[in-house]
Scaffold this motif. Structure first.
Motif, PDB file in Angstrom:
ATOM      1  N   TYR A   1      32.378 -43.843  33.185  1.00 28.29           N
ATOM      2  CA  TYR A   1      31.838 -43.282  34.426  1.00 28.29           C
ATOM      3  C   TYR A   1      32.952 -42.560  35.184  1.00 28.29           C
ATOM      4  CZ  TYR A   1      33.320 -48.088  34.970  1.00 28.29           C
ATOM      5  OH  TYR A   1      34.031 -49.257  34.840  1.00 28.29           O
ATOM      6  N   GLU A   2      34.192 -42.760  34.804  1.00 28.63           N
ATOM      7  CA  GLU A   2      35.274 -41.895  35.282  1.00 28.63           C
ATOM      8  C   GLU A   2      35.459 -40.790  34.252  1.00 28.63           C
ATOM      9  OE1 GLU A   2      39.064 -43.643  36.307  1.00 28.63           O
ATOM     10  OE2 GLU A   2      39.870 -41.683  36.898  1.00 28.63           O
ATOM     11  N   ARG A   3      35.251 -39.560  34.666  1.00 23.79           N
ATOM     12  CA  ARG A   3      35.225 -38.461  33.699  1.00 23.79           C
ATOM     13  C   ARG A   3      35.653 -37.160  34.368  1.00 23.79           C
ATOM     14  NH1 ARG A   3      28.657 -38.892  33.968  1.00 23.79           N
ATOM     15  NH2 ARG A   3      28.406 -37.454  35.703  1.00 23.79           N
ATOM     16  N   LEU A   4      35.806 -36.134  33.535  1.00 23.10           N
ATOM     17  CA  LEU A   4      36.255 -34.834  34.035  1.00 23.10           C
ATOM     18  C   LEU A   4      35.373 -34.360  35.183  1.00 23.10           C
ATOM     19  CD1 LEU A   4      38.150 -32.353  33.624  1.00 23.10           C
ATOM     20  CD2 LEU A   4      36.371 -31.415  32.123  1.00 23.10           C
ATOM     21  N   ASN A   5      36.020 -33.957  36.277  1.00 21.59           N
ATOM     22  CA  ASN A   5      35.326 -33.376  37.421  1.00 21.59           C
ATOM     23  C   ASN A   5      35.899 -31.971  37.613  1.00 21.59           C
ATOM     24  OD1 ASN A   5      34.822 -32.556  40.200  1.00 21.59           O
ATOM     25  ND2 ASN A   5      34.058 -34.636  40.530  1.00 21.59           N
TER      26      ASN A   5
ATOM     27  N   LEU B   1      36.400 -38.217  29.078  1.00 23.92           N
ATOM     28  CA  LEU B   1      35.977 -39.408  29.800  1.00 23.92           C
ATOM     29  C   LEU B   1      37.052 -40.474  29.623  1.00 23.92           C
ATOM     30  CD1 LEU B   1      33.357 -38.401  27.777  1.00 23.92           C
ATOM     31  CD2 LEU B   1      32.168 -39.661  29.583  1.00 23.92           C
ATOM     32  N   ARG B   2      37.136 -41.393  30.569  1.00 26.17           N
ATOM     33  CA  ARG B   2      38.117 -42.463  30.453  1.00 26.17           C
ATOM     34  C   ARG B   2      37.602 -43.501  29.464  1.00 26.17           C
ATOM     35  NH1 ARG B   2      41.408 -45.285  35.301  1.00 26.17           N
ATOM     36  NH2 ARG B   2      42.526 -46.846  34.075  1.00 26.17           N
ATOM     37  N   ALA B   3      38.382 -43.782  28.433  1.00 21.44           N
ATOM     38  CA  ALA B   3      37.974 -44.772  27.439  1.00 21.44           C
ATOM     39  C   ALA B   3      37.857 -46.135  28.106  1.00 21.44           C
ATOM     40  CB  ALA B   3      38.982 -44.818  26.302  1.00 21.44           C
TER      41      ALA B   3
ATOM     42  N   THR C   1      25.362 -40.996  26.602  1.00 21.72           N
ATOM     43  CA  THR C   1      24.159 -40.167  26.601  1.00 21.72           C
ATOM     44  C   THR C   1      24.375 -38.930  27.472  1.00 21.72           C
ATOM     45  OG1 THR C   1      23.051 -41.033  28.575  1.00 21.72           O
ATOM     46  CG2 THR C   1      22.848 -42.327  26.547  1.00 21.72           C
ATOM     47  N   GLN C   2      23.305 -38.141  27.573  1.00 24.44           N
ATOM     48  CA  GLN C   2      23.334 -36.933  28.399  1.00 24.44           C
ATOM     49  C   GLN C   2      23.789 -37.223  29.822  1.00 24.44           C
ATOM     50  OE1 GLN C   2      19.895 -34.296  27.674  1.00 24.44           O
ATOM     51  NE2 GLN C   2      19.658 -34.228  29.888  1.00 24.44           N
ATOM     52  N   ARG C   3      23.472 -38.418  30.336  1.00 26.65           N
ATOM     53  CA  ARG C   3      23.879 -38.769  31.704  1.00 26.65           C
ATOM     54  C   ARG C   3      25.402 -38.844  31.836  1.00 26.65           C
ATOM     55  NH1 ARG C   3      21.137 -44.169  33.452  1.00 26.65           N
ATOM     56  NH2 ARG C   3      22.065 -43.685  35.482  1.00 26.65           N
ATOM     57  N   ASP C   4      26.091 -39.056  30.720  1.00 27.19           N
ATOM     58  CA  ASP C   4      27.541 -39.203  30.765  1.00 27.19           C
ATOM     59  C   ASP C   4      28.273 -37.872  30.666  1.00 27.19           C
ATOM     60  OD1 ASP C   4      27.776 -42.185  30.798  1.00 27.19           O
ATOM     61  OD2 ASP C   4      26.612 -41.954  28.959  1.00 27.19           O
TER      62      ASP C   4
END
Ligand SMILES: [Zn+2]
Lengths: 289, 243
Positions: A103-107, A97-99, A187-190
């Protein structure tokens, strides 16, 4: 060589005299300086496993992750992260994930679709869902990786090994990622689909997943952080590992200050899609700097 | 001239919802446990990008890798159990008129369009936009967007790992039917992509029909491959694939 999480439980057999505060303090302090098979090396320059050619003083993170263990870390843009599989049985499940903007994260879908290539290898960009490169696979001496199957869930490990809880003998990758994320305020959502290194999967003509396993002991993968990252790693058996036992080896992690990918680097110019991905990354980074 | 075939439910029963989704638009609905959602590819080769959430706790949501791992296959077909990030069943594919459906191609976005086609496409409408706007109606945001399903889209993986969106195998009126294994929130983007063949370069409508299945559970539906009644996915909560 320890191969299961169970073998990394603390030693309860040692005699302790802890009936007063003074005795308890003495007992606690007597434990300092010991070593374990899996531990962080602090400072990182004290690692007994410094990769060849890396100056000790450049290291920013050094650790052996236990079989069935996990780690989490924030690293700067330009950090080079090396993962070593000394036994051939590590499986490094990775989520990025972007520190500061998680909400910008591995896709994973974009990571295979944009380069038109499903199998991870040297030069592969690990993309976010926002059209930028989170990390680049800079070195790969294994060639056995997976971007399809993600990591194990508690349900999967319960069915396969009888237990998938994080505190149990066969923790699932998903449960370890959940704890690792929580340490970073997430959390799990992330969490989304993850990738894994050192145990391969190939897709048959009919779509069947074929576990190709390890390339053997002593392989390594190096990643370059192209943005500031929260790195989550779970070292657990690949979900398709056909062995009945929960078999996984230790994973070594070393990171040091290096340079992000830019014009002139082969990865930057590897394809028009990748060039635009690095341009987007640099464009966004410089706007914030 | 585009041929449109609005078709009819793949699993017969009392219709509780029947919506037409305009080209480029988004759609969402809660499908109650036991009911079946039929998605109709009205114009043929129109990608229906799809996310699924537990209606009561959307932190549990569709997971591509869990779905692939449990069935040991990267393609979605009749009988595929669509699993959550906890490995548990959300829906089951109980009817399907294509050889295979996609779940590895992901959703298009303005951002990824700039990588795939160039920065001149940055302001083209995209599925990620639809997911964000439709998700916002349910309190969902960027954190809730994960890799998705693409009904009626064709993404082969070749022997050397080459992967990409190619011409579709669908046709006007082709359908897929999904049985809810619990109350689920289904969010769909009627893909607006015009830079690759996922919509045959012609965005067309979708029809979304929810039915309460009628008759005995062994009713079969018209599908490619094995007919499916109560055999596919019924034991999904307990099965463990050994392959
Ligand atoms: Zn789309």
């Amino acid at each position: 060589m320890p191969t299961t999480a169970e073998q990394h439980q603390p030693d309860h057999q040692t005699e302790h005299q802890t009936d007063t505060v003074s005795a308890a303090r003495q007992d606690a302090r007597a434990q300092g300086g010991r070593t374990a098979d899996a531990m962080p090396y602090v400072p990182a320059s004290s690692s007994p496993y410094i990769p060849g050619g890396v100056p000790a003083e450049a290291l920013t993170w050094a650790q052996t992750v236990a079989p069935g263990g996990y780690t989490h870390r924030v690293v700067a843009r330009g950090t080079r992260i090396r993962l070593d599989d000394p036994t051939g049985d590590a499986c490094a499940h990775l989520f990025l994930l972007r520190a500061g903007a998680p909400y910008e994260r591995l896709n994973v879908a974009d990571t295979v679709k944009v380069p038109w290539q499903a199998y991870l290898g040297a030069g592969h960009p690990l993309l976010s869902g926002d059209g930028r490169v989170l990390a680049t696979v800079a070195l790969d001496s294994s060639g056995r990786h997976d971007a399809f199957c993600g990591t194990s869930s508690e349900l999967w490990n319960a069915a396969k090994y009888g237990d998938g809880r994080p505190e149990g003998p066969s923790p699932s990758g998903q449960s370890l990622f959940t704890v690792a994320a929580a340490h970073q305020g997430l959390t799990q959502r992330d969490l989304g689909p993850s990738i894994s290194f050192f145990q391969g999967v190939r897709i048959g003509a009919d779509g069947a997943t074929d576990w190709t396993g390890s390339a053997g002991a002593g392989t390594a993968v190096e990643l370059i952080a192209e943005l500031p990252l929260i790195v989550l790693i779970a070292n657990v058996p690949h979900p398709l590992d056909p062995r009945e036992q929960y078999v996984v080896g230790p994973l070594r992690v070393h990171a040091w200050r290096s340079t992000p990918t830019g014009p002139g680097d082969p990865a930057f110019a590897a394809s028009p899609e990748r060039t635009r991905a690095y341009l987007n990354t640099i464009d966004d980074w410089e706007s914030r700097a | 001239m585009t041929v449109l075939d609005w078709s009819h439910p793949l699993v017969p029963g009392a219709v509780t919802r029947d919506d037409r989704v305009a080209p480029r638009a988004s759609w969402s609905a809660v499908v109650p446990a036991g009911q079946v959602l039929t998605i109709v590819d009205v114009g043929g080769n129109q990608s229906a990008d799809c996310l699924i959430f537990d209606a009561a706790d959307p932190a549990e949501r569709y997971s591509v890798p869990d779905t692939i791992t449990w069935q040991g296959n990267a393609y979605v077909r009749t009988g595929t159990v669509l699993r959550s990030n906890l490995g548990a069943p959300l829906m089951t594919v109980v009817g399907n008129e294509l050889d295979r459906q996609d779940t590895i191609g992901g959703a298009c976005s303005k951002a990824s369009n700039t990588l795939r086609y160039g920065h001149h496409t940055a302001f083209h409408h995209a599925c990620r936009e639809n997911f964000l706007s439709e998700g916002a109606k349910h309190g969902l945001g960027a954190r809730d967007l994960v890799s998705n399903l693409n009904w009626f889209m064709n993404v082969p993986v070749e022997a050397d790992g080459s992967l990409g969106i190619v011409d579709g195998m669908s046709a006007p009126g082709k359908r897929v039917a999904l049985r809810a294994e619990r109350d689920v929130l289904v969010v769909v983007s009627n893909c607006p992509q015009m830079n690759n063949p996922c919509n045959a370069f012609d965005c067309t409508p979708l029809r979304m029909i929810v039915t309460v299945p009628a008759g005995p559970a062994d009713d079969t539906v018209g599908t490619v491959g094995d007919p499916v009644g109560d055999t596919a996915g019924t034991d999904a909560t307990t099965e463990y694939p050994t392959a």
